[in-house]
Design an enzyme around this catalytic site. Sequence first.
Site, PDB file in Angstrom:
ATOM      1  N   ASP A 345       0.833  -1.199   0.000  1.00  0.00           N
ATOM      2  CA  ASP A 345       0.000   0.000   0.000  1.00  0.00           C
ATOM      3  C   ASP A 345       0.874   1.258   0.000  1.00  0.00           C
ATOM      4  O   ASP A 345       1.864   1.337   0.737  1.00  0.00           O
ATOM      5  CB  ASP A 345      -0.899  -0.023   1.237  1.00  0.00           C
ATOM      6  N   GLU A 382       1.825  -0.447  -5.001  1.00  0.00           N
ATOM      7  CA  GLU A 382       0.880   0.615  -5.342  1.00  0.00           C
ATOM      8  C   GLU A 382       1.740   1.865  -5.498  1.00  0.00           C
ATOM      9  O   GLU A 382       2.179   2.442  -4.507  1.00  0.00           O
ATOM     10  CB  GLU A 382      -0.153   0.816  -4.236  1.00  0.00           C
TER      11      GLU A 382
END
Length: 704
Positions: A345, A382
């Site tokens: 993330d 990401e």
Amino acid sequence: MATRPESEVLAGRPFPLGAHAEAGGVRFAVTSHVADAVEVCLVDDDGTEKRVELTERTFGVWHGLVPGVTPGQRYGFRVHGPYDAGRGLRCNPAKLLVDPYARQIEGGITNLEASLGYVGDPMHGPPSAVDSLGSVPLCVVSSPGGADTGVKPDVPFEEAVIYEMHVKGFTKNHPEIPEKLRGTYLGLAHPAAIEHLTRLGVTSVELLPVQAFQDEPSLLSRGATNYWGYSPLGYCAPHAAYASEPGNEVQEFRKMVAAMHAANIEVLIDVVYNHTCEGGPGGPTICFRGYDAPGYYLHAGGGSTVDITGCGNTLDAGSPQVVRLVTDSLRYWAEEMGVDGFRFDLASTMGRPGGGFFDRDSALLTAITTDPVLCRSKLIAEPWDATGDGYRVGDFGMQWAEWNGRYRDTVRDFWRGHTSVRDLAYRLSGSSDLYADDLRRPWQSINFITAHDGFTLRDLVSYNDKHNEENGEENRDGTNDNRSWNCGAEGETSDPEILALRAQQARNLLSTLLLSTGTPMITAGDEMWRTQGGNNNAYCLDNEVSWVDWTTSDASEALLGFTQRLIDLRASSPALRQPEFFEGRTTPSGNPDLVWFRPDGREMAETDWFDEGRRTLGMFIDGSNCLSRTRDGELVSDDSWLMLMHAGADAVTVTLPHERYGPSYEPFLDTTTTDGSPANPGSFTAREKLTVPARSLLLLRIPR
């Protein structure tokens, strides 16, 4: 009540960190470079606390072996040391701290005030003397070993189809799973859940955060929860709330992994090594902040934290403590918990030590890719954070796959009629403009249309605007850049023409995703026509809005069957999932490996790519030398394919290519029909004209 046990504390060893049962007791080891003293606090079932001082300090690690302690013991740490908010130092022995390496964490914050390390102003107030015991989470000494996680499937990236899912949300409403198991790790391991995944044909599940997380103060204050889990507390502990039996989360997670592996499905987990649940300076002191805040978090002048995550704090990717914590955590999940890979993330923060410019060779990113265990795992970034400087799609190093946000935006724009075909061609063919120069492969582009964050597929074709009122933030949260089109009505409607168009647009988007070169990722429930009622940021909704709806309808059954057909087509057609970038090379058939066509059957010229009104594109893929290989390394061949994509509002006449590309063209997939079967079956000859309906995709096979 605080007392000291009579037993002598042995020195033990500094590594590995955490709590480990050994030599008739438990060895505790925790890092704090700034502490003056550290106590391990053993907490009984009645809340009685026994404090044991760890007098040994080696390499900044406080450690000791406490005889007589056994697995199942609840514990925490108290840190004595400097409290100087202006320098970011917030040691406070009144606050019981979670072990950063705990493998089990129970409970949560029950009294926010008691968890705060300060009084009044967080930047200038004195340290709080309120004891937080009983108001904050506790660690549990775990037993070593556990259930076998099975043989890892080791699915080649070029064959992977990723399915992003939420542990609780996927099974919470599943009628065939026993109620006690719904929403748990064992719910995912149930044959009914596994059967859906295998029938669908996905190869890898990507679980939203399963590392222990804690609701942020802003949610606690209004009685809400962090449903998604992007608020980590413990990086080595499975989230306890997903266990069907309290305290059994480690074993149940391992059993879930074993069940997936037995079905030849990989388990990837979404990890959040960019911030923690402690938030900004005004947040609680329950873990990292109390040990050595500047050793874990980025700090600015005056002791304030640097926030490039949008979550109040940012882990310092340049800190040796953070590098060690992240890599130790990842190895634990890969080796002992059986996990096959990781999606990171806001991964750009991991390449911004000190919060500065992005460096693909930063200490943390390099430590991960050079680790002998982690380099064999799937590593997916990401590639952005909460700042403009952090948008780094295409900029990660050669071992990283990336969520391709450019792919999502371009494909959405094309099918709603807002972009031409120039950028689309790059996305369809593996995004060579982003990845080819970095020694990467097309499968390192993780292609997606939807994800947990944003509209579902159904909502993408049903809403122009977000509808997040239920989140309690007056519809201010969530992005406004949805690139969606409601097809003529906002939200639910009974208009049959609009409903038919929405279903066709969904089939267009799914077909593009599964037929593009790269690794496709599907969001759980999209294949069953799931809606969130236009909510594009359901992070705090642990209810039917977020849970997968297993109720069947004609629309859901049709889309499920269509998705299965697409995934099966991709699996059986290596030319549609090539492991190398197209280069215009001549194949054994005498044709280039890839050719782009205009509607008139001629090849696209340079000037054609700059026609902003162009809404039709033909893509020819030669299958005679697609460079895919068997598991033994032998090259395989395939039929050739012609994909016709037309996003215009009116039908278009298309002339099929010259016979050099193939004497006949057989319609194989058609998005104008609910099941994808060709509306005009049979065979077409070279240079024959055919009508491509408005907003449709047609795939034709050219037999070898």
